[in-house]
Structures are given as structure tokens and as C-alpha cells.
Design a protein around this motif. Sequence first.
Motif, PDB file in Angstrom:
ATOM      1  N   GLN A   1      -7.427  19.134  88.561  1.00 19.14           N
ATOM      2  CA  GLN A   1      -7.199  19.626  87.206  1.00 19.14           C
ATOM      3  C   GLN A   1      -6.152  20.731  87.277  1.00 19.14           C
ATOM      4  OE1 GLN A   1     -11.241  20.853  86.511  1.00 19.14           O
ATOM      5  NE2 GLN A   1     -11.774  18.968  85.473  1.00 19.14           N
ATOM      6  N   LYS A   2      -5.073  20.558  86.489  1.00 20.90           N
ATOM      7  CA  LYS A   2      -3.988  21.518  86.605  1.00 20.90           C
ATOM      8  C   LYS A   2      -3.192  21.558  85.311  1.00 20.90           C
ATOM      9  CE  LYS A   2       0.208  22.413  89.372  1.00 20.90           C
ATOM     10  NZ  LYS A   2       1.061  21.905  90.475  1.00 20.90           N
ATOM     11  N   ASP A   3      -2.918  22.753  84.813  1.00 23.78           N
ATOM     12  CA  ASP A   3      -1.974  22.906  83.706  1.00 23.78           C
ATOM     13  C   ASP A   3      -1.480  24.346  83.633  1.00 23.78           C
ATOM     14  OD1 ASP A   3      -3.980  24.394  82.320  1.00 23.78           O
ATOM     15  OD2 ASP A   3      -4.662  22.611  81.254  1.00 23.78           O
ATOM     16  N   TRP A   4      -0.450  24.524  82.826  1.00 29.27           N
ATOM     17  CA  TRP A   4       0.139  25.833  82.571  1.00 29.27           C
ATOM     18  C   TRP A   4       0.388  25.899  81.074  1.00 29.27           C
ATOM     19  CZ3 TRP A   4       5.885  27.309  83.703  1.00 29.27           C
ATOM     20  CH2 TRP A   4       6.065  28.687  83.477  1.00 29.27           C
ATOM     21  N   SER A   5      -0.145  26.927  80.423  1.00 30.68           N
ATOM     22  CA  SER A   5      -0.124  26.961  78.965  1.00 30.68           C
ATOM     23  C   SER A   5       0.108  28.377  78.456  1.00 30.68           C
ATOM     24  CB  SER A   5      -1.431  26.405  78.400  1.00 30.68           C
ATOM     25  OG  SER A   5      -2.548  27.065  78.981  1.00 30.68           O
ATOM     26  N   GLN A   6       0.467  28.446  77.186  1.00 31.25           N
ATOM     27  CA  GLN A   6       0.753  29.726  76.527  1.00 31.25           C
ATOM     28  C   GLN A   6       0.030  29.752  75.185  1.00 31.25           C
ATOM     29  OE1 GLN A   6       2.835  32.516  77.422  1.00 31.25           O
ATOM     30  NE2 GLN A   6       1.850  33.406  75.615  1.00 31.25           N
ATOM     31  N   ALA A   7      -0.580  30.885  74.864  1.00 31.39           N
ATOM     32  CA  ALA A   7      -1.255  31.030  73.574  1.00 31.39           C
ATOM     33  C   ALA A   7      -0.813  32.304  72.880  1.00 31.39           C
ATOM     34  CB  ALA A   7      -2.769  31.060  73.763  1.00 31.39           C
ATOM     35  N   PHE A   8      -0.829  32.246  71.557  1.00 32.75           N
ATOM     36  CA  PHE A   8      -0.658  33.427  70.716  1.00 32.75           C
ATOM     37  C   PHE A   8      -1.879  33.500  69.798  1.00 32.75           C
ATOM     38  CE2 PHE A   8       3.580  32.141  71.970  1.00 32.75           C
ATOM     39  CZ  PHE A   8       4.121  33.343  72.411  1.00 32.75           C
ATOM     40  N   ILE A   9      -2.638  34.557  69.935  1.00 33.07           N
ATOM     41  CA  ILE A   9      -3.916  34.701  69.246  1.00 33.07           C
ATOM     42  C   ILE A   9      -3.811  35.886  68.292  1.00 33.07           C
ATOM     43  CG2 ILE A   9      -6.386  35.116  69.550  1.00 33.07           C
ATOM     44  CD1 ILE A   9      -6.025  33.958  72.430  1.00 33.07           C
ATOM     45  N   ALA A  10      -3.723  35.590  67.000  1.00 32.91           N
ATOM     46  CA  ALA A  10      -3.581  36.637  65.987  1.00 32.91           C
ATOM     47  C   ALA A  10      -4.934  36.882  65.316  1.00 32.91           C
ATOM     48  CB  ALA A  10      -2.555  36.231  64.936  1.00 32.91           C
ATOM     49  N   THR A  11      -5.266  38.155  65.154  1.00 28.62           N
ATOM     50  CA  THR A  11      -6.532  38.547  64.544  1.00 28.62           C
ATOM     51  C   THR A  11      -6.280  39.569  63.447  1.00 28.62           C
ATOM     52  OG1 THR A  11      -7.669  38.201  66.659  1.00 28.62           O
ATOM     53  CG2 THR A  11      -8.831  39.474  64.972  1.00 28.62           C
ATOM     54  N   TYR A  12      -6.769  39.262  62.249  1.00 23.44           N
ATOM     55  CA  TYR A  12      -6.647  40.178  61.119  1.00 23.44           C
ATOM     56  C   TYR A  12      -8.028  40.638  60.682  1.00 23.44           C
ATOM     57  CZ  TYR A  12      -6.058  41.871  56.353  1.00 23.44           C
ATOM     58  OH  TYR A  12      -6.106  42.637  55.212  1.00 23.44           O
ATOM     59  N   GLN A  13      -8.186  41.936  60.486  1.00 21.99           N
ATOM     60  CA  GLN A  13      -9.419  42.509  59.959  1.00 21.99           C
ATOM     61  C   GLN A  13      -9.065  43.410  58.788  1.00 21.99           C
ATOM     62  OE1 GLN A  13     -11.178  44.431  63.452  1.00 21.99           O
ATOM     63  NE2 GLN A  13     -12.693  42.802  63.544  1.00 21.99           N
ATOM     64  N   SER A  14      -9.560  43.047  57.619  1.00 24.03           N
ATOM     65  CA  SER A  14      -9.328  43.906  56.461  1.00 24.03           C
ATOM     66  C   SER A  14     -10.301  45.073  56.503  1.00 24.03           C
ATOM     67  CB  SER A  14      -9.520  43.125  55.162  1.00 24.03           C
ATOM     68  OG  SER A  14     -10.905  43.001  54.859  1.00 24.03           O
ATOM     69  N   GLY A  15      -9.993  46.098  55.702  1.00 27.64           N
ATOM     70  CA  GLY A  15     -10.979  47.128  55.461  1.00 27.64           C
ATOM     71  C   GLY A  15     -11.970  46.635  54.422  1.00 27.64           C
ATOM     72  N   PHE A  16     -12.830  47.523  53.964  1.00 30.64           N
ATOM     73  CA  PHE A  16     -13.786  47.191  52.913  1.00 30.64           C
ATOM     74  C   PHE A  16     -13.371  47.881  51.616  1.00 30.64           C
ATOM     75  CE2 PHE A  16     -16.194  46.508  56.775  1.00 30.64           C
ATOM     76  CZ  PHE A  16     -16.958  45.377  56.493  1.00 30.64           C
ATOM     77  N   THR A  17     -13.539  47.159  50.511  1.00 33.18           N
ATOM     78  CA  THR A  17     -13.289  47.803  49.221  1.00 33.18           C
ATOM     79  C   THR A  17     -14.254  48.972  49.048  1.00 33.18           C
ATOM     80  OG1 THR A  17     -14.825  46.293  48.123  1.00 33.18           O
ATOM     81  CG2 THR A  17     -12.490  45.657  48.180  1.00 33.18           C
ATOM     82  N   GLN A  18     -13.853  49.932  48.270  1.00 34.18           N
ATOM     83  CA  GLN A  18     -14.690  51.109  48.072  1.00 34.18           C
ATOM     84  C   GLN A  18     -15.763  50.841  47.015  1.00 34.18           C
ATOM     85  OE1 GLN A  18     -11.628  54.011  47.211  1.00 34.18           O
ATOM     86  NE2 GLN A  18     -11.473  54.617  49.374  1.00 34.18           N
ATOM     87  N   GLY A  19     -16.833  51.625  47.062  1.00 36.03           N
ATOM     88  CA  GLY A  19     -17.952  51.436  46.155  1.00 36.03           C
ATOM     89  C   GLY A  19     -19.233  51.234  46.921  1.00 36.03           C
TER      90      GLY A  19
END
Length: 444
Positions: A69-87
Motif C-alpha cells: 500500500q503506497k501513496d503520496w497525497s496533499q490536503a487542505f483542511i479549512a475550519t470556520y467557527q463563528s462566534g455566538f450572537t449576543q443575548g
Amino acid sequence: MSAQKNGPVHSTETATVKIHSLAAMALLLSGPAWAGQSESAGFIEGSSLSVLARNYYFNTDRANGRSNQKDWSQAFIATYQSGFTQGLVGVGVDAFAYWGIKLDAGSGRTGTGNLPVGDDGDPDDEYARAGGAVKARISNTVLRYGQMSPSAPVFAQSVSRLMPQTATGFHVSSTEIDRLAVEAGHFTSGTDQVNTNRDGELWATYALVTTPAVNYAGARYKATDKLSLTAYGSRFEDIWNQYYINANYAIPLSKAQALTFDFNLYRTTDHGSAKAGTIDTTAGGIQAAYKFAAHTLTLAFQQVAGDQPFDYVGFGDTGRSGGSIFLPNSVQYSDFNGPGEKSWQLRYDLNMTGYGIPGLTFMVRHLRGQDIDGTRVTEGAYANKYGDGDKEFETDAEARYVVQSGPAKDLSVRLRLAWHRGDASTGGDQDQVRVITEYPFDLF
């Protein structure tokens, strides 16, 4: 033993249970998602977007006529976290987008778990997926629904391949009480590393049977600065009930010396229609680590008591193993979790900061497992998977460097090597090389 599903062998790649426990505790006790709702900065003001660029070379050389088993790979992992609305009730969104690219791979060496494979047997040139979850917070309690990457000891994704795994469902977590973090989850589907659909199956990894839903709840309590305690319970509908406890105790001996003891115990019994057959298994492990200056020496013992292996969650249409095996001898290749298996580990870590090279670390460990006996199971999903007296051993080595400053700050390069030998039930003979480069950066 390492989980075998549809041919390829998989590993949870757990370095030590201590790392798992402390990382999970840190996630629960810190970070903007856990600040009180009264301190909310707002949906936009409290948001963040980060990207992890991960480059992964994977090479397993397998004996006894099996394809490599053999491979070479590339990933781009984007993560977004919003804040919380107030109240009184704050709402927000967590989202992700993953993109994987084949750099080098071929039809005769698939199965690494880093790239999807088409109907023609060739790895895909690229693949991508996106998803997210909505969230609501009251005080220090957060409810989420959607796609998430769980990290509970009884239901956790694996971080051992190019892409993360995810599961879809509900999750609630709370830190209303000082030093106590509690959580609960209800999940009905999962996505493995190489599929893009959000409605894949949830599995019992070694039994190769699916469950329609997983429910779990648990708590982590930091009793003192030296002692932390963890307890969880889970139900894989019509497969098993599983319970987990952990105790971690650190003893500072001097400014440069410390002792750490870590104890983990799982208890698993069959549930409902028992799709995997009878399950009556107790799996435990204890490890002691002695740190002196730049050196850490660790000794661990692990045992599975029962006629079945210690089993845990798998994700997605291919049922690739997750990460909910917080036992000390679950390492790069093998989990050392066969029925009746007893295993020892000796590990040495070196941190070169004390020698003037901050960011450079080394690790080597050797493990031996014996007394595997699966012959007392004659029916059900675990029948005929193990012999009598099966054994295995594994040696791992790792070197890692993290850039400490400058334009490439936080860039890491890691070389991981594994040599495994054992009977067929443990995965047989194979040598493995992984080279992983990661560069995280925050966009805002």
C-alpha cells in the motif's frame, strides 16, 4: 491486532492514552466555544477561519504475497467557527471544507485510507467535501447539530490519515460546574476519510456490522492539579453497551522530574438483538511514565479479558476504524486488542529543547503481545478470526520537528516508522513508513 476491513489494515495511531486524555480535557475546558454566553463577542466578532495544509506520504510493505500500500497525497483542511450572537441564547455555525489531491498513487497499491478508489481500481485524482453544524449556547452549555468530529473515549474519530472523519447527529457539552466537563451525543451516520457523502454507516469495526445509532454520555473531572478522572458510557444499538473509566495522576518530584500514572478500563457487553453475537469483554491498560530533564521513559501493560476482541467504532461506507480505543498499546499499526491478549510496551522519548534544539523530538517503543485465543467463539461476527496462542510484536520510531519562529513558524515535519511481526490474526508481517508535513495558518 489492527482492524482489517475490506482487505486493508487500519490503525488508530494512538501515541499514548495520556495524550488523548489531556487533549480532550483541554478541548473541553478551554477555547472560545466554552466561554460563558454572557461574554459573547458576537457572531462575526467571535469568528475564526483556519487552514491546515497537510502533505502525507504512506508506504506499507506487506509480506505473504499481499499487495503493498503506497501513496503520496496533499490536503487542505479549512475550519470556520463563528462566534455566538449576543443575548440569553447565542446561536452560531461551525463549518469545514476539505480538499484532497493525489500526488502519486497507482491501482496496484491502494488501501492506505488516504485516497478514494474508483470502480476501475485507480485512486481518484482529487476529492472534496464540506459540511458543518449549527450551535446554540446558554450560559456555559452548548448544543450542536450537524457534522462534527467527536473525541469521546467511547465514540471518537481517527486522526491517522490525510482527512478527518466526521459523524452526523446531536452533541451537547457543558462546563457549568468548576473543574467538571460533561457531554452527551446522539449520532446516526458517519463519514470516513475517503468518502464524501454525509450519510454513511456507523460500524463495530472488528465485527463488521452496522448500528443505526450511537448514544453516549460522560464526564471529565479535574479533582486536583495532579489528579483527573473520566467516566463514559455508550450504546451502539443492537450491538453493545460500553463503559469507560480513566484516572490520571501526576507526581512532580522536582523541577526536572515527574512521575505520571494513567489507568484505563473498558467494559463491553452485547445489547438488543446482538448483531455481532455474544460480547463479554473487559479491556484495561496501565502505564507509568518517568520524566527526567529531556527524557521520558514509559512502561505500559494492557490486557483483554474475554473471548472476543476489544472492539470500537468505525465510520463511513467502508467502515474504517475510528479512534475510540484509549488504551496504551494501541499504536501506529496494531491495537494489541485480540481476545485474551496480554501486551507490554517500553517507550523512550527525547525532547531536544534541553540540548538547544527546541521543536525537535524523538520517540522509540517496542511492544509484545501474546496469549491470543479466539477459539472459544464458534458463532457470531467474531468467530474464526483468531487462533489459539497467536502472538505479535511491533517496534515504532518517530522523529518530529516543529519550526519555532520566522515565516514558517508552526510548520511540522514528522517521520513515522513501524515494523510489525505476528500471526495472520494480528495483521501478519509488514513494515510501514509515513512522512507527514503540516502547516497551519489562521486567516482571521
